[in-house]
Scaffold this motif. Structure first.
Motif, PDB file in Angstrom:
ATOM      1  N   ASP A  81       0.830  -1.206   0.000  1.00  0.00           N
ATOM      2  CA  ASP A  81       0.000   0.000   0.000  1.00  0.00           C
ATOM      3  C   ASP A  81       0.867   1.258   0.000  1.00  0.00           C
ATOM      4  O   ASP A  81       0.413   2.342  -0.386  1.00  0.00           O
ATOM      5  CB  ASP A  81      -0.958  -0.009   1.192  1.00  0.00           C
TER       6      ASP A  81
ATOM      7  N   VAL B 105       1.237   3.101  -3.360  1.00  0.00           N
ATOM      8  CA  VAL B 105       0.081   3.751  -3.975  1.00  0.00           C
ATOM      9  C   VAL B 105      -0.043   5.188  -3.467  1.00  0.00           C
ATOM     10  O   VAL B 105      -0.020   5.418  -2.262  1.00  0.00           O
ATOM     11  CB  VAL B 105      -1.206   2.967  -3.595  1.00  0.00           C
TER      12      VAL B 105
ATOM     13  N   TRP C 125      -5.007   8.600  -4.668  1.00  0.00           N
ATOM     14  CA  TRP C 125      -5.484   7.938  -5.887  1.00  0.00           C
ATOM     15  C   TRP C 125      -6.865   7.341  -5.659  1.00  0.00           C
ATOM     16  O   TRP C 125      -7.063   6.500  -4.791  1.00  0.00           O
ATOM     17  CB  TRP C 125      -4.507   6.822  -6.300  1.00  0.00           C
ATOM     18  N   ARG C 126      -7.832   7.817  -6.428  1.00  0.00           N
ATOM     19  CA  ARG C 126      -9.161   7.240  -6.355  1.00  0.00           C
ATOM     20  C   ARG C 126      -9.604   6.959  -7.780  1.00  0.00           C
ATOM     21  O   ARG C 126      -9.660   7.875  -8.593  1.00  0.00           O
ATOM     22  CB  ARG C 126     -10.139   8.254  -5.715  1.00  0.00           C
ATOM     23  N   PRO C 127      -9.896   5.756  -8.125  1.00  0.00           N
ATOM     24  CA  PRO C 127     -10.352   5.492  -9.484  1.00  0.00           C
ATOM     25  C   PRO C 127     -11.727   6.107  -9.717  1.00  0.00           C
ATOM     26  O   PRO C 127     -12.406   6.509  -8.778  1.00  0.00           O
ATOM     27  CB  PRO C 127     -10.420   3.965  -9.545  1.00  0.00           C
TER      28      PRO C 127
ATOM     29  N   SER D 126     -15.662   2.011  -9.382  1.00  0.00           N
ATOM     30  CA  SER D 126     -15.877   1.369  -8.078  1.00  0.00           C
ATOM     31  C   SER D 126     -17.276   0.769  -8.002  1.00  0.00           C
ATOM     32  O   SER D 126     -17.484  -0.246  -7.349  1.00  0.00           O
ATOM     33  CB  SER D 126     -15.656   2.343  -6.909  1.00  0.00           C
TER      34      SER D 126
ATOM     35  N   VAL E  80     -16.977  -2.539  -9.750  1.00  0.00           N
ATOM     36  CA  VAL E  80     -16.290  -3.502  -8.878  1.00  0.00           C
ATOM     37  C   VAL E  80     -17.274  -4.092  -7.872  1.00  0.00           C
ATOM     38  O   VAL E  80     -17.305  -5.285  -7.627  1.00  0.00           O
ATOM     39  CB  VAL E  80     -15.121  -2.796  -8.147  1.00  0.00           C
TER      40      VAL E  80
ATOM     41  N   TRP F 126      -6.294   0.945 -14.798  1.00  0.00           N
ATOM     42  CA  TRP F 126      -5.226   0.443 -13.933  1.00  0.00           C
ATOM     43  C   TRP F 126      -3.861   0.432 -14.588  1.00  0.00           C
ATOM     44  O   TRP F 126      -2.847   0.563 -13.902  1.00  0.00           O
ATOM     45  CB  TRP F 126      -5.591  -0.963 -13.452  1.00  0.00           C
TER      46      TRP F 126
ATOM     47  N   PRO G 249      -3.249  -3.201 -10.600  1.00  0.00           N
ATOM     48  CA  PRO G 249      -2.937  -1.972 -11.325  1.00  0.00           C
ATOM     49  C   PRO G 249      -1.427  -1.802 -11.409  1.00  0.00           C
ATOM     50  O   PRO G 249      -0.667  -2.419 -10.655  1.00  0.00           O
ATOM     51  CB  PRO G 249      -3.576  -0.872 -10.471  1.00  0.00           C
TER      52      PRO G 249
END
Lengths: 246, 430, 179
Positions: C36, C39, C43-45, C50, C53, C77, C126
């Motif tokens: 982790d 990252v 970062w938020r996709p 989401s 997902v 990703w 990713p």
């Protein structure tokens, strides 16, 4: 001094040979004997050069070999009329045999070697115990006569000297008082002093039950105590061929 | 007879070291043959008894053997899953008596975890016997777990103990379901089949454990490593009873009559856009067994070559020692022994050594089974048995014994011939 | 005599320390790092991603619509951001090894991933969770073995057959992972 009896005569003959002819496979006859006989209880010494048919004769007399022609009577029985099985049994019950050397089974003790005839044939066992003694006692007393002590008997065969081995072999041959003993050059592996002693003991022990003894040897000096001394070439009509017998 | 036996023993004793070598070499090669025969029989048995009472196994379209491997043997994994509704649809087909869904994918150490319904314990049989519990009972709560006998033994688990399952793999880095401990409520009786290493939970328990585990990843990973918003629900919000799962890995199907199997199979394989496959366990196991059998035949062939060569070596050794025993044979002949007796004398020794070697091989086999069977079962799900020899093993034993006699006769007959032709003057001295 | 014994014992002590030093030094030189930490915190996709997902559990993998969605995730990703400050950092990290070279004895290049698709739905990670590892000396690793990798990190993107990696590591040491 051979006996030239008429064929089919008295059955107190230990051996009778009539018109016997023997040859090895793919060879000419090495043994041809017209007539020969030996009385029961007599001691016969046979000598002759090598290749004259001594081994063949012994083979015929023990019933291991078969004559191509003629009659062989041993102890009144015609060997030619018997089946192989009967011959083997006859040999085991009535014969004691001595080789020149290596007579004993190496993996048994001397005592066990001597006892073999009694273990193989009930009749020999019976005769050994004839005067009510156990087999063990019979063996030990027989061995005493051959100058073998119980301590010696306990040893393994391969631990004995050659002289001791030959005497053990003699005891085995005599166990159960067989009517006939055949010895093939039994002293050839012994030194001179031991030789005489051995002959004395053997013949002495044989006399006890009036056993017929036939001995083959190249050394004529040993023929002294024998009733009949025979040169085999004298009665063998087959030509001498060196190396005819294997 | 006993006299000759004693003589044979006394004679053999004088050659004991050489004979010991023959004995060991025959023992080893016999053990190889017997092991292969035993393993082959046990594998076949294991395969046949691995699952009974199930007429069809339904999974996503793959290879039939792989489906069998991961559903029954717990080896390998499925590449896809199917919606739970498929189970319901199939259950309603005419001719279908029952459908049991199963979920796979998690592990407890090296043991595969299976989520299923409690009817599994009633319907599914192994070794043609119903599943029975050594202790405890089936699951009733979501966090109940039933374990096989090997799992209980190897991990030293008892009723009441809590375990944590690993997700997706049995590797060292696998994520653990630390939020969902399971309590052991039942331990199955040992069966010698793959079920002994299974860890069984309810469908609901399996589902509950994976709440928040989208994409097959833990909520922690999703949040910390993939930037997903926190999806793991507040424990207080978790419903008391979880719904049935949305997707399952495979189905065990039982039919009202076995004759309907082909029709049902066809129907299933046309469902869901032909994405499913229905497999008859018996048939597929037999095919799998055949594939293995070829390899085993090769092994067996090599084993036989080894055994025959060991016996021939033993024969050669006896023949060599026989040369030096020609005088011994002449002595016996002079004492009135018949050639047949001498044949028996030599035969007793040569055959005796071979039979002793075979017995040694059998003993080695039992040792092998004792030492290796639990490891073998852990790796492959195949169980070896100490029980009396199987038909295969008997056949091999008989074959070995016959070969022993045949090989043993060679020196015996030579002894017989020598005793006849040697007269009393053998070609060699003592 | 006494001075000899003293010399010997101090020599022995020195040898022991010297032998322990490398691993101690190594541990100090390559501190442990968890995935982790690779990252970026912010970062938020995409929100829609989401949502997808969340719903993947309900969808059929072979559904073409789902396949399209998964491709969308893959694209996002592959372009996942990395932390530039990590460039040049020495780290030690555990993961699964994916060999890139074909010949088993001569593997110089590999990928390190935090998890692999054991589960039916799991896509490859990713780019900021894939490390491309390079070693001058050939590595002796098997497919999917869990390993500890020590080396120097670089924020260098690379497209390989097995996926797009966001980081590169010059491998100093590789060890099998033990619990």
């Amino acid at each position: 001094m051979s006996n030239t009896d008429i064929p089919g005569s008295s059955c107190d003959n230990a051996i009778e040979l009539h018109g016997v002819s023997f040859s090895w496979p793919k060879s000419d006859p090495c043994l041809r004997i017209d007539n020969f006989s030996l009385k029961a209880g007599e001691r016969l010494f046979i000598y002759g050069p090598s290749g004259c048919g001594k081994s063949s004769l012994l083979g015929l007399l023990t019933g291991v070999l078969q004559a191509q022609a003629g009659q062989i009577q041993v102890l009144g029985r015609s060997l030619g009329d018997m089946t192989p099985k009967q011959r083997d049994t006859f040999r085991g019950e009535n014969l004691g045999y001595l080789f020149q050397q290596f007579n004993l089974l190496p993996y048994l003790s001397a005592f066990d070697n001597v006892s073999l005839p009694a273990q193989l044939f009930a009749s020999r066992l019976r005769r050994a115990q004839a005067n009510g003694s156990s087999l063990k006692v019979a063996i030990e007393s027989l061995c005493e006569r051959l100058d073998l002590h119980p301590d010696t008997l306990r040893k393994q065969a391969h631990q004995l000297s050659v002289g001791q081995q030959q005497r053990v072999a003699a005891a085995r041959a005599l166990l159960g008082s067989p009517p006939l003993i055949i010895a093939d050059e039994p002293t050839s592996a012994l030194d001179a002093d031991t030789q005489d002693r051995f002959m004395q003991l053997l013949l002495g022990a044989a006399k006890v039950h009036n056993t017929t003894v036939i001995m083959v040897s190249h050394d004529q000096r040993l023929s002294r105590d024998f009733d009949v001394v025979l040169s085999l070439p004298d009665i063998n009509q087959a030509g001498h061929r060196v190396g005819s017998a294997p | 007879m006993t006299f000759w036996l004693k003589m044979a023993l006394a004679s053999a004793a004088s050659r004991k070291w050489i004979l010991a070598i023959s004995l060991i070499s025959i023992g080893i090669s016999s053990a190889v043959i017997l092991s292969v025969a035993q393993i082959r029989a046990d594998v076949r048995n294991s395969f046949a008894s691995a699952i009974n009472g199930v007429d069809l196994i339904v999974g996503s379209r793959d290879s039939p053997t792989e489906l069998l491997m991961y559903t029954v043997f717990g080896l390998g994994q499925a590449s896809r899953s199917m919606p739970f509704s498929t189970a319901q649809t199939i259950a309603e087909l005419p001719g279908v008596a029952w459908v049991i869904p199963i979920q796979l994918g998690d592990f407890y150490n090296d043991s595969p975890v299976m989520g299923t319904e409690s009817s599994f314990f009633k319907r599914v049989q192994v070794a043609n016997q119903a599943l029975t519990f050594a202790s405890g009972r089936e699951f009733t709560e979501d966090n109940d777990v039933v374990i096989g006998s090997d799992v209980a033994k190897n991990s030293r688990l008892a009723i009441g103990e809590k375990i944590i399952l690993s997700h997706g793999t049995n590797g060292p880095l696998a994520e653990k379901h630390t939020d969902s401990p399971f309590q052991v409520v039942g331990i199955l009786k040992a069966t010698g089949t793959p079920i002994d290493r299974k860890v069984i939970v309810s469908l609901e328990g399996f589902e509950r454990m994976h709440i928040g585990w989208e994409l097959g990843l833990s909520p922690k990973t999703l949040q910390a490593q993939l930037g997903m918003p926190a999806t793991s629900p507040d424990p207080s919000e978790t419903p008391k009873k979880v719904e049935k799962p949305s997707r399952v890995t495979a189905l065990f199907v039982g039919l009202t009559s076995p004759a309907r199997v082909f029709g049902i199979k066809r129907t299933v394989e046309r469902m869901n856009g032909s994405s499913l496959m229905a497999v008859m366990p018996g048939v597929t196991l037999a095919k799998l067994w055949k594939m293995l059998a070829i390899g085993e035949s090769a092994l067996l062939f090599v084993g036989w070559l080894t055994a025959v060569s060991a016996m021939l070596s033993a024969t050669a050794i006896t023949m060599l020692s026989l040369q030096s025993r020609r005088r011994e044979l002449a002595i016996w002949r002079s004492l009135g022994a018949r050639p047949g007796a001498l044949l028996s004398l030599v035969l007793a020794e040569s055959v005796g050594i071979m039979l002793a070697g075979i017995a040694l091989g059998y003993a080695l086999l039992q040792l092998l089974i004792f030492a290796g069977s639990s490891d073998l079962r852990a790796l492959t799900g195949v169980g070896l048995h100490h029980s009396l020899p199987t038909k295969e093993t008997w056949a091999m034993l008989m074959g070995l014994i016959v070969t022993a006699f045949a090989a043993g006769f060679i020196p015996a007959i030579q002894a017989y011939r020598w005793s006849l032709q040697d007269s009393l003057n053998p070609k060699t001295s003592g | 005599m006494n001075s000899d014994r003293r010399k010997l014992s101090s020599l022995l002590a020195l040898t022991c320390i010297q032998m322990a030093l490398p691993s101690y030094a190594l541990a100090k030189e390559f501190p442990d790092m968890s995935w982790d930490q690779l990252v970026p915190k912010d970062w938020r996709p995409d929100r829609s991603l989401s949502m997808i997902v969340k719903r993947t559990g309900l969808l059929d993998d072979s559904d073409p619509a789902v396949i399209q969605l998964m491709e969308k995730i893959r694209k996002a990703w592959d372009n996942a951001p990395t932390i530039s400050e990590l460039n040049g950092k020495k780290i030690r990290i555990a993961g699964y090894a994916v060999p890139l070279d074909l010949t088993p004895e001569k593997i110089n290049n590999m990928l390190l991933v935090p998890y692999f698709g054991a589960c039916v739905h799991t896509p490859p990670p990713p780019a900021n969770q894939i490390i491309f590892g390079h070693s001058e000396k050939p590595l002796n690793i098997e497919m999917m073995n869990a390993v500890w990798l020590s080396g120097t990190l670089a924020t260098e993107k690379k497209a390989t057959d097995m996926g797009v990696s966001g980081y590169r590591l010059d491998i100093a040491k590789i060890e099998p992972y033990k619990d």
